[in-house]
Design a protein around this motif. Structure first.
Motif, PDB file in Angstrom:
ATOM      1  N   GLU A   4       9.544  34.493  -0.019  1.00 48.28           N
ATOM      2  CA  GLU A   4       9.166  34.896   1.336  1.00 48.28           C
ATOM      3  C   GLU A   4       7.708  34.549   1.614  1.00 48.28           C
ATOM      4  O   GLU A   4       6.868  34.556   0.715  1.00 48.28           O
ATOM      5  N   THR A   5       7.434  34.275   2.880  1.00 46.95           N
ATOM      6  CA  THR A   5       6.067  33.968   3.285  1.00 46.95           C
ATOM      7  C   THR A   5       5.275  35.265   3.383  1.00 46.95           C
ATOM      8  O   THR A   5       5.836  36.360   3.387  1.00 46.95           O
ATOM      9  N   GLU A   6       3.966  35.115   3.479  1.00 46.20           N
ATOM     10  CA  GLU A   6       3.112  36.298   3.630  1.00 46.20           C
ATOM     11  C   GLU A   6       3.490  37.069   4.902  1.00 46.20           C
ATOM     12  O   GLU A   6       3.573  38.286   4.894  1.00 46.20           O
ATOM     13  N   ARG A   7       3.744  36.350   5.981  1.00 43.19           N
ATOM     14  CA  ARG A   7       4.129  36.986   7.241  1.00 43.19           C
ATOM     15  C   ARG A   7       5.447  37.750   7.093  1.00 43.19           C
ATOM     16  O   ARG A   7       5.588  38.866   7.594  1.00 43.19           O
ATOM     17  N   GLN A   8       6.415  37.149   6.402  1.00 46.69           N
ATOM     18  CA  GLN A   8       7.692  37.816   6.183  1.00 46.69           C
ATOM     19  C   GLN A   8       7.518  39.067   5.326  1.00 46.69           C
ATOM     20  O   GLN A   8       8.173  40.085   5.560  1.00 46.69           O
ATOM     21  N   ARG A   9       6.599  38.997   4.365  1.00 46.52           N
ATOM     22  CA  ARG A   9       6.351  40.158   3.515  1.00 46.52           C
ATOM     23  C   ARG A   9       5.735  41.295   4.325  1.00 46.52           C
ATOM     24  O   ARG A   9       6.112  42.456   4.176  1.00 46.52           O
ATOM     25  N   TRP A  10       4.784  40.974   5.202  1.00 49.37           N
ATOM     26  CA  TRP A  10       4.194  42.009   6.062  1.00 49.37           C
ATOM     27  C   TRP A  10       5.277  42.625   6.945  1.00 49.37           C
ATOM     28  O   TRP A  10       5.322  43.843   7.146  1.00 49.37           O
ATOM     29  N   GLN A  11       6.146  41.785   7.492  1.00 52.97           N
ATOM     30  CA  GLN A  11       7.230  42.272   8.356  1.00 52.97           C
ATOM     31  C   GLN A  11       8.175  43.188   7.569  1.00 52.97           C
ATOM     32  O   GLN A  11       8.575  44.238   8.046  1.00 52.97           O
ATOM     33  N   ARG A  12       8.520  42.770   6.351  1.00 55.96           N
ATOM     34  CA  ARG A  12       9.405  43.584   5.505  1.00 55.96           C
ATOM     35  C   ARG A  12       8.737  44.911   5.151  1.00 55.96           C
ATOM     36  O   ARG A  12       9.369  45.970   5.196  1.00 55.96           O
ATOM     37  N   LYS A  85       0.013  42.475  12.167  1.00 52.75           N
ATOM     38  CA  LYS A  85       0.925  43.241  11.324  1.00 52.75           C
ATOM     39  C   LYS A  85       0.246  43.785  10.064  1.00 52.75           C
ATOM     40  O   LYS A  85       0.491  44.933   9.698  1.00 52.75           O
TER      41      LYS A  85
END
Length: 167
Positions: A4-12, A85
């Protein structure tokens, strides 16, 4: 499977925090509603000065917990679509932790209020102390002890907003 990307990790992480807050929010709202109705019950007039003081502590702590646990929603509205985020996740983490602390105070105070009303004060104090230790065991001691059990769950460290990049 892709990383996962950093952005996806923040979203998760934000989605995980919201799920946790939903659980805490229900509990604190039920407790707060109970405390709000208590003075209007017939037996409340028989409370002592000590019990009224404990009631005020429980009520104000429940109000503070409610405000802190719901605050990430208001923060999210203010930052909506601004690409912030990481800041939101860090804020929500701190508010959830503070909200749980106030919820602990409110719960133990509510137990003290009720047990002092129906039992001897010494017994009420002991039961309230045991209740506080019970909550601390499951909300603080065990979770933090788990952090040092090894690296069998490597994904768990990504869930801690303090360990994410940009901190």
């Amino acid at each position: 499977m892709s990383k996962e990307t950093e952005r996806q990790r923040w979203q998760r992480n934000f989605a995980d925090l919201l799920q946790e807050l939903r659980v805490a929010q229900t509990g604190v709202q039920i407790l707060f509603a109970f405390l709000l109705t208590l003075p209007f019950s017939n037996g409340f007039t028989r409370t002592s000065g000590f019990q009224k003081d404990v009631y005020i502590v429980a009520l104000l702590a429940a109000a503070a917990a409610t405000a802190m646990i719901i605050s990430p929603v208001a923060f999210h509205r203010a930052l909506f679509r601004q690409g912030r985020k990481p800041e939101l996740v860090r804020f929500a983490h701190r508010m959830a932790s503070g909200g749980l602390a106030f919820m602990l105070i409110s719960m133990v105070s509510a137990v003290l209020l009720i047990t002092d009303f129906v039992l001897d004060r010494a017994v009420a104090l002991v039961l309230s102390g045991v209740t506080g230790l019970w909550f601390l065991t499951f909300w603080v001691f065990l979770p933090f002890a788990r952090r040092n059990w090894g690296e069998d769950d490597l994904d768990d460290e990504d869930d801690d907003p303090r360990s994410l990049p940009g901190d």
